[in-house]
Write an enzyme that holds these catalytic residues in place. Structure first.
Site, PDB file in Angstrom:
ATOM      1  N   ALA A 108      80.561  41.632-196.981  1.00  0.00           N
ATOM      2  CA  ALA A 108      79.823  40.430-196.576  1.00  0.00           C
ATOM      3  C   ALA A 108      78.362  40.595-196.973  1.00  0.00           C
ATOM      4  O   ALA A 108      77.926  41.700-197.349  1.00  0.00           O
ATOM      5  CB  ALA A 108      79.927  40.221-195.068  1.00  0.00           C
ATOM      6  N   LYS A 109      77.614  39.539-196.907  1.00  0.00           N
ATOM      7  CA  LYS A 109      76.164  39.621-197.104  1.00  0.00           C
ATOM      8  C   LYS A 109      75.526  38.385-196.489  1.00  0.00           C
ATOM      9  O   LYS A 109      76.160  37.336-196.419  1.00  0.00           O
ATOM     10  CB  LYS A 109      75.835  39.656-198.597  1.00  0.00           C
ATOM     11  CG  LYS A 109      74.487  40.251-198.901  1.00  0.00           C
ATOM     12  CD  LYS A 109      74.582  41.763-198.848  1.00  0.00           C
ATOM     13  CE  LYS A 109      73.337  42.449-199.318  1.00  0.00           C
ATOM     14  NZ  LYS A 109      73.648  43.842-199.674  1.00  0.00           N
ATOM     15  N   GLY A 110      74.277  38.551-196.061  1.00  0.00           N
ATOM     16  CA  GLY A 110      73.541  37.416-195.510  1.00  0.00           C
ATOM     17  C   GLY A 110      72.171  37.343-196.131  1.00  0.00           C
ATOM     18  O   GLY A 110      71.702  38.299-196.763  1.00  0.00           O
TER      19      GLY A 110
END
Ligand code: GLU
Length: 420
Positions: A108-110
């Site tokens: 994931a990444k934000g």
């Protein structure tokens, strides 16, 4: 059609890598297709109370590429150029990285599109708390576990942990990693990415008969990763001849005085500018200096078609995520430059994040020696697996790393089958 949402140079680069890896793996087309699309993506507005009494609305993102091997994991980036496509590419790379390191996580990444250095501490806290509130329904220790990335740090994680915990009504330590030690952080997490990169370099030296004490290095980026890597290289006897960050770059032919440089940055808001022990050089020149080891440890897409022909190192140690474009990667290979790829080199950060999450889950915390020894073991094992596959298949270390990561996620998807 779905790709349109994510279309950006970085997502195109990540897809090009995946497609080439799938071809080399002879991956079943249905599995390949499933890996090309993130599982979920969130775009949120982040209204933030500013010190002057106004409200500014920032754009925030969280992309969960897959949750096949476990909850998904990846950093949160504060940078002005953040966009959905970039975050999606970074989330995909986290998937391959976690699988390569043997961690029970998806990727994931934000990100939030903001210039963090222009915000006061209170504004950054307001921004972080509202972003966390917006994505709170979609994160958690068993769902998605954020961590720092560019522009965020332990304090950001402390605010995220507090906001999430207040919403739940009790302290949830395992919702983020790289927290302050007192809040359930792990010893050695701060050092993990830079140290892990140095362990990969050490293993490469041992494997290929290089003497680190006879080598020179240039490091781009002097944040959490670049500074720890520089210190580790100095300990190995490698001469670091130039470093740079967004404030400027400094060069010294015979090697910089690293303890002096670290002391300077500590007193200078973490920035290298003004260090008296070397000559100031333009930041763009940093990557073009003749040296043995070039370590991009800041932004992505810094080695591209535009400058790759002028790069004069022997080894690229990719500490940043996605620093080399696929076109430039091919040219480096043609020019006989060894590339130690991002998913392998910077995998130490998420590895110790995993250790932190395990410690939070067990409420039992490890000594620094144990964390460090386990980190070295995992980095060394991952390097050896990549090197063996690269040899066996006649591919670069990049494709060996990607083949290992992608094939593990694909195999887990095959075993689980398609729901419903
Ligand atoms: N942001 C780091 C990375 O790109 C660390 C992620 C984590 O610890 O979850 O690998």
């Amino acid at each position: 059609m779905f790709e349109r949402e994510y279309d950006s140079p970085m997502y195109r680069a990540a897809l090009a890598q995946l497609d080439e890896t799938a071809r080399r793996l002879n991956l079943a087309p249905d599995l390949h297709e499933r890996l090309r699309h993130p599982k979920r993506a969130f775009v949120v507005s982040v209204p933030t109370a500013m010190d002057d009494g106004t409200t500014k609305v920032f754009h925030g993102y969280r992309v969960q590429h897959n949750l096949t091997l476990g909850p998904c994991k990846g950093g949160l980036r504060y940078h002005e150029e953040v966009n959905l496509g970039e975050v999606a590419a970074l989330a995909m790379w986290m998937s391959w990285k976690c699988a390569l390191m043997g961690l029970p996580y998806g990727g994931a990444k934000g990100g939030v599109a903001v210039r963090p250095w222009e915000l006061s501490t209170i504004e950054l806290e307001n921004l972080t708390r509202r972003y966390t509130t917006e994505i709170a329904p979609f994160i958690g220790p068993d769902i998605d576990i954020p961590a720092p990335d560019m522009g965020t740090d332990e304090q950001t994680m402390a605010w995220m942990m507090d906001t999430y915990s207040m919403l739940q009504g009790y302290s949830v330590q395992g919702v983020v990693t790289s927290k302050p030690i007192l809040l359930g952080g792990s010893l050695f997490r701060r050092e993990a990415t830079g140290r892990g990169a140095a362990y990969i370099f050490e293993r490469a030296c041992k494997t290929w008969g290089w003497n680190p004490a006879e080598m020179t290095a240039v490091v781009q980026g002097f944040g959490n990763v670049g500074s720890v890597l520089t210190e580790s290289l100095d300990e190995l006897g490698t001469k670091v001849i130039a470093v740079g960050d967004r404030s400027g770059a400094v060069y010294k032919d015979g090697g910089l005085d690293i303890p002096g440089l670290l002391a300077h940055t500590r007193d200078n808001a973490g920035l290298v500018k003004g260090f008296p022990g070397g000559d100031a050089i333009p930041s763009e020149d940093l990557l073009l200096l003749p040296c043995d080891v070039l370590a991009p440890a800041a932004l992505g897409s810094v080695i591209t078609e535009k400058n790759v022909g002028r790069i004069q190192c022997k080894v690229v140690l990719e500490c940043a995520n996605g620093p080399t474009s696929p076109e430039a990667d091919a040219v480096l290979k043609e020019n006989g430059i060894v590339v130690l790829p991002d998913v392998l080199v910077n995998g130490g950060g998420v590895t110790v994040s995993y250790f932190e999450w395990v410690q939070d889950t067990e409420h039992f915390f490890w000594e620094v020696e144990e964390v460090d020894a386990r980190l070295r073991k995992i980095m060394t094992r991952a390097f050896d697996e990549c090197k063996n596959l690269a040899q066996e298949k006649g591919v670069s270390m990049r494709f060996a790393a990607l083949m290992l990561g992608v094939s593990r996620v694909a195999e887990a998807k095959r075993l689980r089958g398609l729901y419903p």
